[in-house]
Write a protein that holds these residues in place. Structure first.
Motif, PDB file in Angstrom:
ATOM      1  N   GLY A   1       7.275  21.111 -11.951  1.00  0.00           N
ATOM      2  CA  GLY A   1       6.484  21.723 -13.005  1.00  0.00           C
ATOM      3  C   GLY A   1       7.095  21.865 -14.373  1.00  0.00           C
ATOM      4  N   ASP A   2       8.422  21.999 -14.507  1.00  0.00           N
ATOM      5  CA  ASP A   2       8.963  22.212 -15.844  1.00  0.00           C
ATOM      6  C   ASP A   2       9.294  20.907 -16.572  1.00  0.00           C
ATOM      7  OD1 ASP A   2      11.165  21.738 -14.181  1.00  0.00           O
ATOM      8  OD2 ASP A   2      12.491  22.990 -15.391  1.00  0.00           O
ATOM      9  N   PHE A   3       8.983  19.774 -15.956  1.00  0.00           N
ATOM     10  CA  PHE A   3       9.102  18.483 -16.627  1.00  0.00           C
ATOM     11  C   PHE A   3       7.753  18.138 -17.249  1.00  0.00           C
ATOM     12  CE2 PHE A   3      12.604  17.858 -13.605  1.00  0.00           C
ATOM     13  CZ  PHE A   3      13.561  17.315 -14.440  1.00  0.00           C
ATOM     14  N   PRO A   4       7.752  17.255 -18.258  1.00  0.00           N
ATOM     15  CA  PRO A   4       6.460  16.797 -18.769  1.00  0.00           C
ATOM     16  C   PRO A   4       5.736  15.982 -17.694  1.00  0.00           C
ATOM     17  CG  PRO A   4       8.273  15.679 -19.906  1.00  0.00           C
ATOM     18  CD  PRO A   4       8.883  16.672 -18.962  1.00  0.00           C
ATOM     19  N   PRO A   5       4.412  15.912 -17.767  1.00  0.00           N
ATOM     20  CA  PRO A   5       3.695  15.073 -16.806  1.00  0.00           C
ATOM     21  C   PRO A   5       4.191  13.642 -16.898  1.00  0.00           C
ATOM     22  CG  PRO A   5       2.165  16.380 -18.120  1.00  0.00           C
ATOM     23  CD  PRO A   5       3.527  16.557 -18.718  1.00  0.00           C
ATOM     24  N   ALA A   6       4.244  12.961 -15.762  1.00  0.00           N
ATOM     25  CA  ALA A   6       4.741  11.584 -15.737  1.00  0.00           C
ATOM     26  C   ALA A   6       3.832  10.723 -14.889  1.00  0.00           C
ATOM     27  CB  ALA A   6       6.158  11.551 -15.165  1.00  0.00           C
ATOM     28  N   THR A   7       3.848   9.443 -15.187  1.00  0.00           N
ATOM     29  CA  THR A   7       3.162   8.467 -14.342  1.00  0.00           C
ATOM     30  C   THR A   7       4.229   7.553 -13.750  1.00  0.00           C
ATOM     31  OG1 THR A   7       2.833   7.009 -16.236  1.00  0.00           O
ATOM     32  CG2 THR A   7       1.024   8.524 -15.685  1.00  0.00           C
ATOM     33  N   PHE A   8       3.865   6.856 -12.689  1.00  0.00           N
ATOM     34  CA  PHE A   8       4.803   6.003 -11.962  1.00  0.00           C
ATOM     35  C   PHE A   8       4.146   4.653 -11.735  1.00  0.00           C
ATOM     36  CE2 PHE A   8       5.644  10.393 -11.172  1.00  0.00           C
ATOM     37  CZ  PHE A   8       7.021  10.482 -11.316  1.00  0.00           C
ATOM     38  N   GLU A   9       4.961   3.594 -11.728  1.00  0.00           N
ATOM     39  CA  GLU A   9       4.452   2.245 -11.523  1.00  0.00           C
ATOM     40  C   GLU A   9       5.472   1.443 -10.721  1.00  0.00           C
ATOM     41  OE1 GLU A   9       4.021   0.426 -15.374  1.00  0.00           O
ATOM     42  OE2 GLU A   9       6.177   0.111 -15.585  1.00  0.00           O
ATOM     43  N   ALA A  10       5.014   0.334 -10.169  1.00  0.00           N
ATOM     44  CA  ALA A  10       5.915  -0.556  -9.436  1.00  0.00           C
ATOM     45  C   ALA A  10       6.982  -1.083 -10.394  1.00  0.00           C
ATOM     46  CB  ALA A  10       5.132  -1.722  -8.839  1.00  0.00           C
TER      47      ALA A  10
ATOM     48  N   ASP B   1       0.825  -1.211   0.000  1.00  0.00           N
ATOM     49  CA  ASP B   1       0.000   0.000   0.000  1.00  0.00           C
ATOM     50  C   ASP B   1       0.859   1.261   0.000  1.00  0.00           C
ATOM     51  OD1 ASP B   1      -2.354  -1.421  -0.147  1.00  0.00           O
ATOM     52  OD2 ASP B   1      -2.698  -1.396   2.034  1.00  0.00           O
ATOM     53  N   THR B   2       2.035   1.195   0.628  1.00  0.00           N
ATOM     54  CA  THR B   2       2.958   2.333   0.595  1.00  0.00           C
ATOM     55  C   THR B   2       3.420   2.569  -0.834  1.00  0.00           C
ATOM     56  OG1 THR B   2       3.691   2.027   2.878  1.00  0.00           O
ATOM     57  CG2 THR B   2       5.199   3.179   1.406  1.00  0.00           C
ATOM     58  N   LEU B   3       3.762   1.504  -1.541  1.00  0.00           N
ATOM     59  CA  LEU B   3       4.166   1.632  -2.944  1.00  0.00           C
ATOM     60  C   LEU B   3       3.030   2.239  -3.766  1.00  0.00           C
ATOM     61  CD1 LEU B   3       6.126   1.131  -5.290  1.00  0.00           C
ATOM     62  CD2 LEU B   3       5.218  -1.191  -5.434  1.00  0.00           C
ATOM     63  N   ARG B   4       1.816   1.786  -3.547  1.00  0.00           N
ATOM     64  CA  ARG B   4       0.658   2.347  -4.274  1.00  0.00           C
ATOM     65  C   ARG B   4       0.479   3.836  -3.960  1.00  0.00           C
ATOM     66  NH1 ARG B   4      -2.438  -2.160  -2.392  1.00  0.00           N
ATOM     67  NH2 ARG B   4      -2.173  -3.839  -3.866  1.00  0.00           N
ATOM     68  N   ALA B   5       0.635   4.209  -2.688  1.00  0.00           N
ATOM     69  CA  ALA B   5       0.467   5.615  -2.292  1.00  0.00           C
ATOM     70  C   ALA B   5       1.525   6.494  -2.959  1.00  0.00           C
ATOM     71  CB  ALA B   5       0.538   5.753  -0.772  1.00  0.00           C
ATOM     72  N   VAL B   6       2.762   6.013  -3.018  1.00  0.00           N
ATOM     73  CA  VAL B   6       3.837   6.791  -3.644  1.00  0.00           C
ATOM     74  C   VAL B   6       3.601   6.911  -5.141  1.00  0.00           C
ATOM     75  CG1 VAL B   6       6.308   6.812  -4.199  1.00  0.00           C
ATOM     76  CG2 VAL B   6       5.550   6.300  -1.862  1.00  0.00           C
ATOM     77  N   THR B   7       3.315   5.807  -5.824  1.00  0.00           N
ATOM     78  CA  THR B   7       3.131   5.869  -7.281  1.00  0.00           C
ATOM     79  C   THR B   7       1.899   6.685  -7.663  1.00  0.00           C
ATOM     80  OG1 THR B   7       1.988   3.731  -7.332  1.00  0.00           O
ATOM     81  CG2 THR B   7       4.367   3.720  -7.754  1.00  0.00           C
ATOM     82  N   ALA B   8       0.887   6.698  -6.814  1.00  0.00           N
ATOM     83  CA  ALA B   8      -0.319   7.474  -7.112  1.00  0.00           C
ATOM     84  C   ALA B   8      -0.092   8.971  -6.927  1.00  0.00           C
ATOM     85  CB  ALA B   8      -1.466   7.023  -6.219  1.00  0.00           C
ATOM     86  N   ARG B   9       0.787   9.353  -5.997  1.00  0.00           N
ATOM     87  CA  ARG B   9       0.905  10.776  -5.659  1.00  0.00           C
ATOM     88  C   ARG B   9       2.188  11.457  -6.117  1.00  0.00           C
ATOM     89  NH1 ARG B   9       2.014  15.056  -5.333  1.00  0.00           N
ATOM     90  NH2 ARG B   9       1.158  16.742  -4.105  1.00  0.00           N
TER      91      ARG B   9
END
Length: 189
Positions: A73-82, A60-68
């Motif tokens: 701001g000057d980087f392109p938007p990014a997503t995160f995954e395990a 759940d900690t991994l999920r909380a970090v990847t979700a938030r």
């Protein structure tokens, strides 16, 4: 004044608002902002976590970090995954170590077995060590100490934002990299 000192002062000023103290954030030789932008644009950035936040499980900690977690701001938007083992072994990734007993060597944080780092929560504070890694090599590292925060609250996001700003320093158009590879202020007109 160097770019990294300026970024550090901004980070400390922000940290003063939440009781968070951030250290580190001095990129090593292989750090390249364009690479971070390229990775962000291509797809999810792999993340590993060691330890846990509060009463959350490690998963759940991994999920909380990847979700938030997000890039400044000057980087392109990014997503995160395990992160998978193959992603860690072959490319760029982030490793978060929550409540290490002692500040670990960043080579251990970025290495193949950060789970070997002993963790122990302390009453009244939360510690986080974050490595931005390429394979087993550290490109940057940040240490943070903060009062405990609930991952379901905006305070958790604020701590992650401060870590992100130190881990991925913000571009400043008034700074110029000279031939000696040191940041200097660019004269303004």
């Amino acid at each position: 004044m160097s770019k990294f000192i300026l970024a550090g002062l901004v980070t400390l000023a922000l940290a003063g608002c939440t009781g968070t103290i951030i250290g580190g954030g001095t990129p090593y030789g292989g750090y390249d902002r364009d690479t971070v932008s390229f990775i962000a644009a291509r797809g999810p950035i792999p993340v590993r976590t060691v330890g846990h936040v509060g009463d959350l499980s490690a998963q759940d900690t991994l999920r909380a970090v990847t979700a938030r977690f997000r890039l400044p701001g000057d980087f392109p938007p990014a997503t995160f995954e395990a992160a998978t083992e193959a992603q860690r072994r072959d490319g760029f990734h982030l490793t978060f170590v929550f409540d290490p007993e002692r500040t670990p060597d960043v080579r251990t944080v970025c290495g193949p077995d950060p789970a070997s780092i002993p963790t122990r929560a302390e009453v009244g504070k939360m510690r986080v060590v974050v490595g931005y890694c390429y394979r087993d090599e550290a490109l940057n590292r940040v240490n943070a100490r903060t009062p405990p925060v609930d991952p379901a609250t905006p305070a958790f996001g604020a701590v992650l934002d401060q870590i992100s700003m130190a881990l991925f320093p913000v571009r400043d158009p008034n700074l110029n990299l000279d031939k000696r590879r040191r940041w200097q202020l660019r004269p303004t007109a």
